[in-house]
Motif scaffolding. Structure first.
Motif, PDB file in Angstrom:
ATOM      1  N   SER A   1      18.351  23.286  15.853  1.00  0.00           N
ATOM      2  CA  SER A   1      19.950  23.172  16.486  1.00  0.00           C
ATOM      3  C   SER A   1      20.292  22.065  15.162  1.00  0.00           C
ATOM      4  CB  SER A   1      19.224  22.638  17.756  1.00  0.00           C
ATOM      5  OG  SER A   1      20.334  22.441  18.178  1.00  0.00           O
ATOM      6  N   MET A   2      21.996  21.520  15.705  1.00  0.00           N
ATOM      7  CA  MET A   2      22.287  20.892  15.395  1.00  0.00           C
ATOM      8  C   MET A   2      22.894  19.383  16.474  1.00  0.00           C
ATOM      9  SD  MET A   2      25.653  22.443  12.876  1.00  0.00           S
ATOM     10  CE  MET A   2      25.948  23.635  13.076  1.00  0.00           C
ATOM     11  N   THR A   3      21.848  20.614  17.690  1.00  0.00           N
ATOM     12  CA  THR A   3      22.439  18.830  18.688  1.00  0.00           C
ATOM     13  C   THR A   3      21.177  18.847  19.339  1.00  0.00           C
ATOM     14  OG1 THR A   3      23.576  20.886  19.798  1.00  0.00           O
ATOM     15  CG2 THR A   3      23.078  19.413  21.095  1.00  0.00           C
ATOM     16  N   GLY A   4      21.849  17.545  19.556  1.00  0.00           N
ATOM     17  CA  GLY A   4      19.844  16.532  19.980  1.00  0.00           C
ATOM     18  C   GLY A   4      20.641  14.936  19.969  1.00  0.00           C
ATOM     19  N   TYR A   5      19.358  14.860  20.834  1.00  0.00           N
ATOM     20  CA  TYR A   5      19.497  12.413  21.112  1.00  0.00           C
ATOM     21  C   TYR A   5      18.510  12.676  20.699  1.00  0.00           C
ATOM     22  CZ  TYR A   5      19.655   8.719  23.733  1.00  0.00           C
ATOM     23  OH  TYR A   5      20.031   7.819  23.876  1.00  0.00           O
ATOM     24  N   ALA A   6      17.896  10.980  20.011  1.00  0.00           N
ATOM     25  CA  ALA A   6      17.242  10.124  20.608  1.00  0.00           C
ATOM     26  C   ALA A   6      17.375   8.602  20.453  1.00  0.00           C
ATOM     27  CB  ALA A   6      16.127  10.570  19.432  1.00  0.00           C
ATOM     28  N   SER A   7      16.343   8.097  20.661  1.00  0.00           N
ATOM     29  CA  SER A   7      16.648   6.462  20.739  1.00  0.00           C
ATOM     30  C   SER A   7      15.027   6.236  20.377  1.00  0.00           C
ATOM     31  CB  SER A   7      17.624   5.914  21.958  1.00  0.00           C
ATOM     32  OG  SER A   7      15.981   6.371  22.844  1.00  0.00           O
ATOM     33  N   ALA A   8      15.871   4.745  19.899  1.00  0.00           N
ATOM     34  CA  ALA A   8      13.837   3.956  19.810  1.00  0.00           C
ATOM     35  C   ALA A   8      14.517   2.469  19.174  1.00  0.00           C
ATOM     36  CB  ALA A   8      13.675   4.308  18.168  1.00  0.00           C
ATOM     37  N   SER A   9      13.819   1.533  19.794  1.00  0.00           N
ATOM     38  CA  SER A   9      13.854   0.460  19.600  1.00  0.00           C
ATOM     39  C   SER A   9      12.959  -0.511  18.817  1.00  0.00           C
ATOM     40  CB  SER A   9      13.951  -0.569  21.006  1.00  0.00           C
ATOM     41  OG  SER A   9      14.281   0.060  21.714  1.00  0.00           O
TER      42      SER A   9
ATOM     43  N   SER B   1      18.341  -2.384  19.578  1.00  0.00           N
ATOM     44  CA  SER B   1      17.399  -0.062  18.936  1.00  0.00           C
ATOM     45  C   SER B   1      19.059   0.152  18.237  1.00  0.00           C
ATOM     46  CB  SER B   1      18.660  -0.488  20.621  1.00  0.00           C
ATOM     47  OG  SER B   1      17.830  -1.434  22.007  1.00  0.00           O
ATOM     48  N   VAL B   2      18.074   1.565  17.995  1.00  0.00           N
ATOM     49  CA  VAL B   2      19.086   2.307  17.411  1.00  0.00           C
ATOM     50  C   VAL B   2      19.190   4.461  18.230  1.00  0.00           C
ATOM     51  CG1 VAL B   2      18.840   4.245  15.298  1.00  0.00           C
ATOM     52  CG2 VAL B   2      18.676   1.369  14.927  1.00  0.00           C
ATOM     53  N   GLU B   3      20.711   4.250  18.712  1.00  0.00           N
ATOM     54  CA  GLU B   3      20.742   5.247  19.321  1.00  0.00           C
ATOM     55  C   GLU B   3      21.584   6.480  17.918  1.00  0.00           C
ATOM     56  OE1 GLU B   3      21.934   5.591  23.489  1.00  0.00           O
ATOM     57  OE2 GLU B   3      23.501   4.437  22.294  1.00  0.00           O
ATOM     58  N   LEU B   4      20.767   8.235  18.119  1.00  0.00           N
ATOM     59  CA  LEU B   4      21.075   8.824  17.414  1.00  0.00           C
ATOM     60  C   LEU B   4      22.592   9.838  18.439  1.00  0.00           C
ATOM     61  CD1 LEU B   4      18.795   8.977  14.567  1.00  0.00           C
ATOM     62  CD2 LEU B   4      21.890   8.590  14.406  1.00  0.00           C
ATOM     63  N   ARG B   5      23.391  10.564  17.978  1.00  0.00           N
ATOM     64  CA  ARG B   5      23.790  11.787  18.561  1.00  0.00           C
ATOM     65  C   ARG B   5      24.113  12.654  18.170  1.00  0.00           C
ATOM     66  NH1 ARG B   5      24.774  10.024  24.285  1.00  0.00           N
ATOM     67  NH2 ARG B   5      24.610   8.448  24.652  1.00  0.00           N
TER      68      ARG B   5
ATOM     69  N   ALA C   1      16.023  -3.573  11.855  1.00  0.00           N
ATOM     70  CA  ALA C   1      16.598  -1.779  11.999  1.00  0.00           C
ATOM     71  C   ALA C   1      16.766  -1.146  12.148  1.00  0.00           C
ATOM     72  CB  ALA C   1      18.610  -2.814  12.145  1.00  0.00           C
ATOM     73  N   MET C   2      16.328  -1.135  10.185  1.00  0.00           N
ATOM     74  CA  MET C   2      15.488   0.008   9.379  1.00  0.00           C
ATOM     75  C   MET C   2      14.466   0.755  10.400  1.00  0.00           C
ATOM     76  SD  MET C   2      17.770   0.947   7.254  1.00  0.00           S
ATOM     77  CE  MET C   2      16.774   2.370   6.660  1.00  0.00           C
ATOM     78  N   GLU C   3      12.773  -0.403  10.598  1.00  0.00           N
ATOM     79  CA  GLU C   3      12.480   0.745  11.218  1.00  0.00           C
ATOM     80  C   GLU C   3      12.680   1.550  12.763  1.00  0.00           C
ATOM     81  OE1 GLU C   3       8.315  -1.557  14.031  1.00  0.00           O
ATOM     82  OE2 GLU C   3       9.385  -2.958  13.116  1.00  0.00           O
ATOM     83  N   ALA C   4      13.585   0.823  13.480  1.00  0.00           N
ATOM     84  CA  ALA C   4      13.980   1.553  14.884  1.00  0.00           C
ATOM     85  C   ALA C   4      14.978   2.843  13.935  1.00  0.00           C
ATOM     86  CB  ALA C   4      15.364   0.613  15.631  1.00  0.00           C
ATOM     87  N   ALA C   5      15.613   2.815  13.400  1.00  0.00           N
ATOM     88  CA  ALA C   5      16.054   3.844  12.643  1.00  0.00           C
ATOM     89  C   ALA C   5      15.357   4.365  12.195  1.00  0.00           C
ATOM     90  CB  ALA C   5      17.202   3.409  11.720  1.00  0.00           C
ATOM     91  N   ARG C   6      14.558   4.509  11.288  1.00  0.00           N
ATOM     92  CA  ARG C   6      13.889   5.359  11.388  1.00  0.00           C
ATOM     93  C   ARG C   6      12.732   5.761  12.302  1.00  0.00           C
ATOM     94  NH1 ARG C   6      12.971   2.526   6.371  1.00  0.00           N
ATOM     95  NH2 ARG C   6      11.836   0.664   7.508  1.00  0.00           N
ATOM     96  N   ALA C   7      12.857   5.516  13.450  1.00  0.00           N
ATOM     97  CA  ALA C   7      11.985   6.074  14.732  1.00  0.00           C
ATOM     98  C   ALA C   7      12.859   7.087  14.983  1.00  0.00           C
ATOM     99  CB  ALA C   7      11.668   4.517  15.484  1.00  0.00           C
ATOM    100  N   ALA C   8      14.189   6.862  14.889  1.00  0.00           N
ATOM    101  CA  ALA C   8      14.660   7.077  15.637  1.00  0.00           C
ATOM    102  C   ALA C   8      15.697   8.710  15.090  1.00  0.00           C
ATOM    103  CB  ALA C   8      16.916   6.643  16.147  1.00  0.00           C
ATOM    104  N   VAL C   9      15.513   8.566  13.232  1.00  0.00           N
ATOM    105  CA  VAL C   9      15.780   9.678  13.013  1.00  0.00           C
ATOM    106  C   VAL C   9      14.303  10.834  13.002  1.00  0.00           C
ATOM    107  CG1 VAL C   9      15.999  10.183  11.048  1.00  0.00           C
ATOM    108  CG2 VAL C   9      17.162   8.778  11.427  1.00  0.00           C
TER     109      VAL C   9
END
Length: 302
Positions: free
Chosen positions: A5-13, A30-34, A135-143
């Motif tokens: 799907s193209m709909t989703g949410y995730a966050s990681a720290s 902290s990284v949030e992806l919507r 920041a990149m560690e958190a971004a990879r986990a959020a992705v």
């Protein structure tokens, strides 16, 4: 391959760990992806000033994982919110005291540390990890979290679409036996009206009865061809077969599904325009409802 799907949410720290030797606490990120549906990949980034240099790397990370969707990536550091100032630990204060004594031993005119400087060091000093790495560690986990969320949502969309496909097959099965009945009924009505017209014309007609009957049968056959929807039903079932094949295959199929939904709608419209009986009109309306429900779901598939 899964359907996404193209709909989703995730966050990681990441970060925020205490160095056992120095007592220093690394800065947390902290990284949030919507993500929502979109025709193409539309990525917007919201980064704090000290992490602006990460924009190219973050764009490459997201675009390497997702191909479609409107995605918002928001990065915040531990100092962004309230309560950003840490509580210094005894280990940190002891280390700072020794460092200050060493510096003042070599540089007697060096001023003592202020409270602000001590707090700044306790917040960001004494860690071997750089803010960019955290920041990149958190971004990879959020992705990765967003990818999993979109995969779960994609599975639910597939289930809904398969239900609608089955519904359309049922409606097509209802329509098939009606087609020859409707054609025969309309042919009979046509011939009856033709005979009535001939009777009204009277015996003065210059055309023989045999020729008139032959012409009536020819016109009835042409009319039957115009109202026959067997070809539309056959194409509709072929489109449903292709949709099922694509859903089973998975991958990036949103645009192809969208095209097939348009074709389904075209066949249902033709069925409705050709139908010469209330039963077929009702089937056509039900088909359009199911197809429109499919369209709404397909808009969210990558």
């Amino acid at each position: 391959m899964p359907v996404y799907s193209m709909t989703g949410y995730a966050s990681a720290s990441a970060g925020g760990a205490t160095n056992p030797e120095s007592g220093a606490v690394s800065g947390s990120v902290s990284v949030e992806l919507r993500s929502v549906n979109g025709r193409f990949l539309d990525l917007s980034l919201r980064l704090p000033d000290e992490l602006r240099s990460l924009e190219p790397a973050l764009r490459e990370l997201v675009s390497g994982t997702f191909k479609r969707g409107k995605i918002e990536l928001r990065v915040s550091t531990g100092r962004d919110g309230e309560g950003a100032w840490p509580q210094p630990t005894p280990q940190q204060l002891h280390l700072l005291s020794r460092l200050e004594s060493t510096v003042q031993g070599w540089m007697s005119k060096a001023p003592p540390l202020s409270v602000h400087e001590v707090l700044q060091w306790c917040r960001s000093g004494g860690t071997s990890e750089q803010p960019d790495e955290i920041a990149m560690e958190a971004a990879r986990a959020a992705v990765e979290g967003l990818r999993e969320a979109r995969e779960r949502e994609g599975g639910r969309l597939v289930a809904i679409l398969m239900e609608r496909v089955q519904r359309l097959r049922e409606l097509a099965a209802q329509a098939e036996p009606l087609v020859p009945q409707v054609v025969q009924r309309q042919q009979q009505r046509f011939l009856e009206r033709w005979r009535e017209a001939l009777a009204t014309a009277g015996a003065g007609a210059s055309v023989s009865a045999e020729a008139q009957a032959e012409r009536a049968l020819s016109e009835a056959a042409a009319y039957a061809i115009r109202i026959d929807v067997a070809e539309e039903l056959s194409r509709l079932k072929a489109h449903l077969d292709e949709i099922e094949r694509l859903l089973a295959k998975g991958g990036e199929l949103g645009k192809r599904l969208d095209f097939l939904i348009q074709e389904l709608h075209r066949e249902a419209n033709t069925l409705g325009s050709k139908s010469a009986a209330l039963e077929l009109t009702s089937v056509s309306v039900e088909m359009k409802v199911a197809i429109e429900q499919m369209r709404e779901q397909v808009q969210n598939i990558e």
